[in-house]
Scaffold this active site. Structure first.
Site, mmCIF file in Angstrom:
data_model
loop_
_atom_site.group_PDB
_atom_site.id
_atom_site.type_symbol
_atom_site.label_atom_id
_atom_site.label_comp_id
_atom_site.label_asym_id
_atom_site.label_seq_id
_atom_site.Cartn_x
_atom_site.Cartn_y
_atom_site.Cartn_z
ATOM 1 C CD GLU A 272 -4.506 131.306 -1.782
ATOM 2 O OE1 GLU A 272 -3.886 130.763 -0.837
ATOM 3 O OE2 GLU A 272 -4.875 130.693 -2.794
ATOM 4 C CD GLU B 139 -0.497 128.313 -3.139
ATOM 5 O OE1 GLU B 139 -0.510 127.110 -2.848
ATOM 6 O OE2 GLU B 139 -0.457 129.214 -2.282
HETATM 7 C C1 BGP Z 1 -2.728 127.816 -0.505
HETATM 8 C C2 BGP Z 1 -3.908 127.412 -1.337
HETATM 9 C C3 BGP Z 1 -5.233 127.577 -0.729
HETATM 10 C C4 BGP Z 1 -5.264 127.565 0.774
HETATM 11 C C5 BGP Z 1 -4.077 128.169 1.465
HETATM 12 C C6 BGP Z 1 -3.968 127.885 2.932
HETATM 13 O O1 BGP Z 1 -1.748 126.864 -0.706
HETATM 14 O O2 BGP Z 1 -3.922 128.063 -2.585
HETATM 15 O O3 BGP Z 1 -6.111 126.700 -1.360
HETATM 16 O O4 BGP Z 1 -5.849 126.500 1.322
HETATM 17 O O5 BGP Z 1 -2.863 127.857 0.867
HETATM 18 O O6 BGP Z 1 -3.471 126.591 3.156
HETATM 19 P P1 BGP Z 1 -4.148 125.592 4.146
HETATM 20 O O7 BGP Z 1 -5.541 125.437 3.690
HETATM 21 O O8 BGP Z 1 -3.364 124.327 4.013
HETATM 22 O O9 BGP Z 1 -4.036 126.203 5.480
#
Ligand code: BGP
Length: 466
Positions: A366, A177
């Site tokens: 993701e 990201e």
């Molecule tokens: C993205 C990241 C992840 C992950 C996901 C969900 O930003 O790459 O590492 O955590 O989002 O976000 P969160 O954990 O804040 O729910």
């Protein structure tokens, strides 16, 4: 239903070292910036403390102890039929401070064993080199990524992992990201000109480091496929006011295209000048940087997708958001308990728009739903809301593929419950596998399949047909 997904489509899941490994100070590992983050909630932001605060809880220190339990977890992923597991290497496990010349052998050994374990089950590792976890020492001593010196340290780290894991890993992502650095700028607080200057310079250094990593990775093994990784949020204009439509286009440029264009086309886009001028940003870009960016373009475009957002120039009465962005509430969509919009059509929109722009293989690396789960008395977990979320997003991928998009992988986020990056919570659960670990650090760490576990197993078995 047509046979949409290619026979070798990479179905799987995704995790990140800092959110699952734990063992933060074990076997020679150094601290990373994620270890300096306290627990938060949806409403209380996480804090970064350079010195540990004895009264605070640091959820990443132990996380779900994947470091010691990875064999059990990989066996469960294999049971679901995973073709791929996306995971990241912890930089400070390889170079505890980040600027050493000699790597930590125990760190290298851990990942070698881990990749071999995956290979045992024919699970293809998809490895992120940097996932939000710069060694803490590099922040303290050099001030982090706004310092050009970090490029050199990252080059060395990348060269080490490409060399060590040659033959074991073929698919790599450079920075997770990468666009987050500028996406949220000015959205949550009044950013000053120096904040913009620092953020754009930081990002420039990561672009150059990423381009170097692509070049090094290809030179070490021409079989390597190396991608960028963008936080993909589809945004729409909130009204048909042309000012909103223009604002939305500018949002795409700043938040999404800026990084993808540099990493896929190898040069800064025309609108970069406007973005910099808006905040009087003057970047330090050398002639060699420009050559490197051109020579280090990525083989594939990968992204996370959770939600869409609404952009408006009008006053926002009801702001919602997450994952580094915020905007107006969209009355056509449902929202998660953490305020993230449920929008599978936005995934189709994103896939088609991005494929058309870059014309290279795409991976959704993701996607998932952070939700409260309830463990029934008999130990079962009925997460039909998660199944609904996945079903609709997979159908959206199916449509995009039928419309010509070359999508080669889908790795769902947090295939096993892990520490939330945004809030540090455990109760914001994403997994197909429940982990008995709670926000106060208690729990047995026992792993239990949820209903979605068996559902996803069927999806993979049928290659997305069922
Ligand atoms: C993205 C990241 C992840 C992950 C996901 C969900 O930003 O790459 O590492 O955590 O989002 O976000 P969160 O954990 O804040 O729910």
């Amino acid at each position: 239903m047509k046979k949409t997904f290619k026979p070798n489509f990479l179905w799987g899941g995704a995790i990140a070292a800092n959110q699952c490994e734990g063992a933060w100070n074990v076997d020679g590992r150094g601290a990373s910036v994620a270890d300096a983050m306290t627990a938060g909630t949806k409403d209380i932001p996480r804090r970064i403390t350079l010195e540990l605060d004895p009264d605070a809880y640091y959820p990443n220190h132990e996380a779900i102890d994947f470091y010691h339990r990875y064999k059990e977890d990989i066996a469960l992923f294999a049971e679901m039929g995973f073709k791929s597991l996306r995971l990241s290497i912890s930089w400070s496990r390889i170079y505890p401070n980040g600027d050493e010349l000699v790597p930590n052998e125990k760190g290298l050994q851990f990942y070698e064993d881990l990749f071999k374990e995956l290979r045992k089950y024919n699970i293809e590792p998809l490895v992120t080199i940097w996932h939000f976890d710069t060694p803490l020492y590099l922040i303290e001593k050099y001030g982090g990524w706004s310092n050009r010196k970090l490029i050199k340290f990252f080059d060395h780290y990348a060269r080490t992992v490409f060399t060590e894991f040659k033959g074991l890993v073929k698919y790599w992502l450079t920075f997770n990201e990468i666009n987050n650095t500028i996406m949220g700028l000015g959205l949550f607080y009044e950013a000053k000109e120096e904040d913009y200057q620092r953020a754009y310079q930081h990002l420039h250094h990561q672009f150059v480091a990423s381009a170097h990593a692509v070049k090094i990775g290809h030179e070490i093994d021409s079989e390597n496929k190396i991608g960028c990784m963008i936080c993909g949020i589809t945004s729409y204009p909130a009204t048909c006011d042309p000012k909103d439509v223009l604002a939305n286009r500018y949002q795409w440029e700043k938040s999404i295209f800026y990084c993808g264009d540099v990493q896929c086309f190898g040069k800064y886009p025309t609108y970069a000048k406007r973005l910099w001028d808006e905040h009087n940003v003057k970047l330090d870009i050398t002639e060699q940087d420009l050559i490197d960016l051109k020579e280090g373009t990525v083989d594939m475009y990968t992204f996370s997708y959770y939600m869409s957002s609404l952009i408006t120039t009008h006053e926002i009465a009801d702001a919602v958001g997450g994952n580094f962005t915020t905007g107006a509430r969209n009355e056509y969509l449902q929202y998660s308990d953490w305020g993230w919009a449920f929008d599978p059509d936005g995934l189709q929109y994103y896939l088609e728009m991005i494929y058309d722009r870059y014309q290279r293989p795409l991976m959704v690396v993701e996607n998932g739903l952070g939700a409260f789960d309830t463990v029934e008395e008999d130990g079962t977990i009925h997460d039909d809301y998660r199944i609904d979320y996945y079903r609709d997003h997979i159908l959206a991928m199916d449509k995009a593929i039928n419309n010509g998009v070359d999508l080669i992988a889908y790795t769902t986020w947090g295939c096993i419950d892990l520490v939330s990056a945004g809030t540090g919570e455990m109760r914001k659960r994403y997994g197909f596998i429940y982990v008995d670990k709670h926000d106060d650090g208690t729990g047995t760490m026992k792993r239990s399949p949820k209903d979605s576990f068996y559902w996803y197993q069927k999806v993979i078995q049928s290659n997305g047909q069922d």
